[in-house]
Enzyme design. Sequence first.
Site, PDB file in Angstrom:
ATOM      1  CB  ALA A   1      37.155  49.944  42.723  1.00  0.00           C
TER       2      ALA A   1
ATOM      3  N   GLY B   1      35.414  52.917  38.776  1.00  0.00           N
ATOM      4  CA  GLY B   1      36.551  54.054  39.570  1.00  0.00           C
ATOM      5  C   GLY B   1      37.351  54.653  38.485  1.00  0.00           C
TER       6      GLY B   1
ATOM      7  CD  GLU C   1      33.055  56.254  40.472  1.00  0.00           C
ATOM      8  OE1 GLU C   1      33.634  55.295  40.885  1.00  0.00           O
ATOM      9  OE2 GLU C   1      32.028  56.418  40.977  1.00  0.00           O
TER      10      GLU C   1
ATOM     11  CD  GLU D   1      30.697  51.952  39.115  1.00  0.00           C
ATOM     12  OE1 GLU D   1      30.046  51.956  38.242  1.00  0.00           O
ATOM     13  OE2 GLU D   1      31.858  52.463  39.569  1.00  0.00           O
TER      14      GLU D   1
HETATM   15  N1  CAA Z   1      39.343  44.397  39.410  1.00  0.00           N
HETATM   16  C1  CAA Z   1      40.137  43.676  39.354  1.00  0.00           C
HETATM   17  N2  CAA Z   1      40.792  43.071  38.534  1.00  0.00           N
HETATM   18  C2  CAA Z   1      40.435  43.361  37.285  1.00  0.00           C
HETATM   19  C3  CAA Z   1      39.517  44.460  36.954  1.00  0.00           C
HETATM   20  C4  CAA Z   1      38.838  45.071  38.155  1.00  0.00           C
HETATM   21  N3  CAA Z   1      38.030  46.062  38.130  1.00  0.00           N
HETATM   22  N4  CAA Z   1      39.299  44.794  35.800  1.00  0.00           N
HETATM   23  C5  CAA Z   1      40.262  43.877  34.953  1.00  0.00           C
HETATM   24  N5  CAA Z   1      40.633  43.158  35.850  1.00  0.00           N
HETATM   25  C6  CAA Z   1      41.665  42.047  35.463  1.00  0.00           C
HETATM   26  C7  CAA Z   1      41.129  40.722  35.242  1.00  0.00           C
HETATM   27  O1  CAA Z   1      40.228  40.199  36.315  1.00  0.00           O
HETATM   28  C8  CAA Z   1      41.965  39.985  34.443  1.00  0.00           C
HETATM   29  O2  CAA Z   1      42.743  39.267  35.406  1.00  0.00           O
HETATM   30  P1  CAA Z   1      43.172  37.884  35.243  1.00  0.00           P
HETATM   31  O3  CAA Z   1      44.226  37.939  34.124  1.00  0.00           O
HETATM   32  O4  CAA Z   1      44.002  37.633  36.371  1.00  0.00           O
HETATM   33  O5  CAA Z   1      42.037  37.010  34.946  1.00  0.00           O
HETATM   34  C9  CAA Z   1      42.942  41.144  33.723  1.00  0.00           C
HETATM   35  O6  CAA Z   1      42.615  42.227  34.590  1.00  0.00           O
HETATM   36  C10 CAA Z   1      42.506  41.351  32.212  1.00  0.00           C
HETATM   37  O7  CAA Z   1      41.072  41.459  32.220  1.00  0.00           O
HETATM   38  P2  CAA Z   1      40.202  40.652  31.328  1.00  0.00           P
HETATM   39  O8  CAA Z   1      40.700  39.461  31.167  1.00  0.00           O
HETATM   40  O9  CAA Z   1      38.861  40.889  31.789  1.00  0.00           O
HETATM   41  O10 CAA Z   1      40.336  41.640  29.923  1.00  0.00           O
HETATM   42  P3  CAA Z   1      39.272  41.683  28.891  1.00  0.00           P
HETATM   43  O11 CAA Z   1      39.890  42.581  27.725  1.00  0.00           O
HETATM   44  O12 CAA Z   1      38.611  40.532  28.650  1.00  0.00           O
HETATM   45  O13 CAA Z   1      37.980  42.758  29.512  1.00  0.00           O
HETATM   46  C11 CAA Z   1      37.244  44.684  30.584  1.00  0.00           C
HETATM   47  C12 CAA Z   1      38.251  44.015  29.890  1.00  0.00           C
HETATM   48  C13 CAA Z   1      35.812  44.705  29.950  1.00  0.00           C
HETATM   49  C14 CAA Z   1      37.610  46.028  31.227  1.00  0.00           C
HETATM   50  C15 CAA Z   1      36.968  43.542  31.788  1.00  0.00           C
HETATM   51  O14 CAA Z   1      38.225  43.280  32.330  1.00  0.00           O
HETATM   52  C16 CAA Z   1      36.048  44.251  32.915  1.00  0.00           C
HETATM   53  O15 CAA Z   1      34.751  44.260  32.735  1.00  0.00           O
HETATM   54  N6  CAA Z   1      36.582  44.635  33.977  1.00  0.00           N
HETATM   55  C17 CAA Z   1      35.884  45.111  35.345  1.00  0.00           C
HETATM   56  C18 CAA Z   1      35.146  46.575  35.049  1.00  0.00           C
HETATM   57  C19 CAA Z   1      34.456  46.737  36.137  1.00  0.00           C
HETATM   58  O16 CAA Z   1      33.309  46.282  36.483  1.00  0.00           O
HETATM   59  N7  CAA Z   1      34.793  48.078  36.648  1.00  0.00           N
HETATM   60  C20 CAA Z   1      34.138  48.534  37.689  1.00  0.00           C
HETATM   61  C21 CAA Z   1      34.574  48.034  39.159  1.00  0.00           C
HETATM   62  S1  CAA Z   1      33.785  48.534  40.343  1.00  0.00           S
HETATM   63  C22 CAA Z   1      34.101  50.019  40.820  1.00  0.00           C
HETATM   64  O17 CAA Z   1      34.891  50.877  40.227  1.00  0.00           O
HETATM   65  C23 CAA Z   1      33.436  50.797  42.026  1.00  0.00           C
HETATM   66  C24 CAA Z   1      33.430  52.263  42.112  1.00  0.00           C
HETATM   67  O18 CAA Z   1      32.784  53.211  41.996  1.00  0.00           O
HETATM   68  C25 CAA Z   1      34.907  52.853  42.493  1.00  0.00           C
END
Ligand code: CAA
Length: 260
Positions: free
Chosen positions: A66, A110, A113, A133
């Site tokens: 998400a 998400g 999921e 999460e």
């Molecule tokens: N939400 C918003 N933006 C996100 C995102 C997310 N879940 N995942 C990645 N992005 C964005 C980053 O912020 C980044 O944007 P900017 O260039 O503007 O900074 C861009 O995508 C590229 O990401 P990274 O620079 O972080 O890329 P990376 O290769 O270094 O890392 C990753 C990749 C490990 C997937 C890392 O992006 C990450 O940890 N993302 C979040 C994963 C996460 O926590 N997901 C769970 C979300 S909560 C949820 O899903 C609730 C639910 O139950 C539905």
Amino acid sequence: APAYGMIKTETQGRVAVITLNRPKALNALCSELFHEINDALARFDGDDAIGAVVLTGSERAFAAGADIKEMKDTQFIDNYKANFLGHWTAQISQMRKPIIAAVNGYALGGGCELAMMCDIIYAGEKAVFGQPEITLGVIPGAGGTQRLTHAVGKSKAMEMILTGTVNLTAAEALSSGLVSAVFPPDKLVDEAIKTAAKIAAKGAVSVQMAKEAINQAFELSLSSGLHFERRLFQSGFATKDQKEGMAAFAEKRKPNFTNE
Ligand code: CAA
């Protein structure tokens, strides 16, 4: 087809392909993206020319979860009133046609999921499945605690969800039963389309009945599930496809299903 900004859609014969296309955010699932997914799914579910759907992302990310930036300042009352995440899952969980998720790269939160809401998951060799999460101070909110537990069992689901950092590689996802096959990244979508085409060539009514019956296995006791299955099986004899399928076998020819 409507003009979408965050997904691409195409059809190949009776298969519809939906590709998440928000590369700058690794297909993070924001409201607009989910609105478009739901819109496309509803359209394909209602289209007699489509028999199965493939849902995929990019080679780097199926979906990284998400959209954290979109939700970070929202309040309980907003999320309660909007039925946050419930409104995302309603359409996909009422889909009658099968959906195959083709997962390359990250399927986190998400994203994992969303893949698990689909009926079959195929993974690319570099796929990563996880539920991070807890590292954000929350829990999975779109089925992670339920569907992952059904798929991989309690201990692995607990380990993944409670740490937020123990992820599954494609090979681990295969051996734990979360996915049913692994392919090289560049072959993945084609393989998913091939399987979808195989399904879409069957009688649509029997395919939808089979999907409905399998899903009841997660809801019902064994005797109720068997009862449900038997009634659907019997009602299949009211279809032309049953007459055609069995006649074709007896006449040693290929069936020509008309979805009636
Ligand atoms: N939400 C918003 N933006 C996100 C995102 C997310 N879940 N995942 C990645 N992005 C964005 C980053 O912020 C980044 O944007 P900017 O260039 O503007 O900074 C861009 O995508 C590229 O990401 P990274 O620079 O972080 O890329 P990376 O290769 O270094 O890392 C990753 C990749 C490990 C997937 C890392 O992006 C990450 O940890 N993302 C979040 C994963 C996460 O926590 N997901 C769970 C979300 S909560 C949820 O899903 C609730 C639910 O139950 C539905």
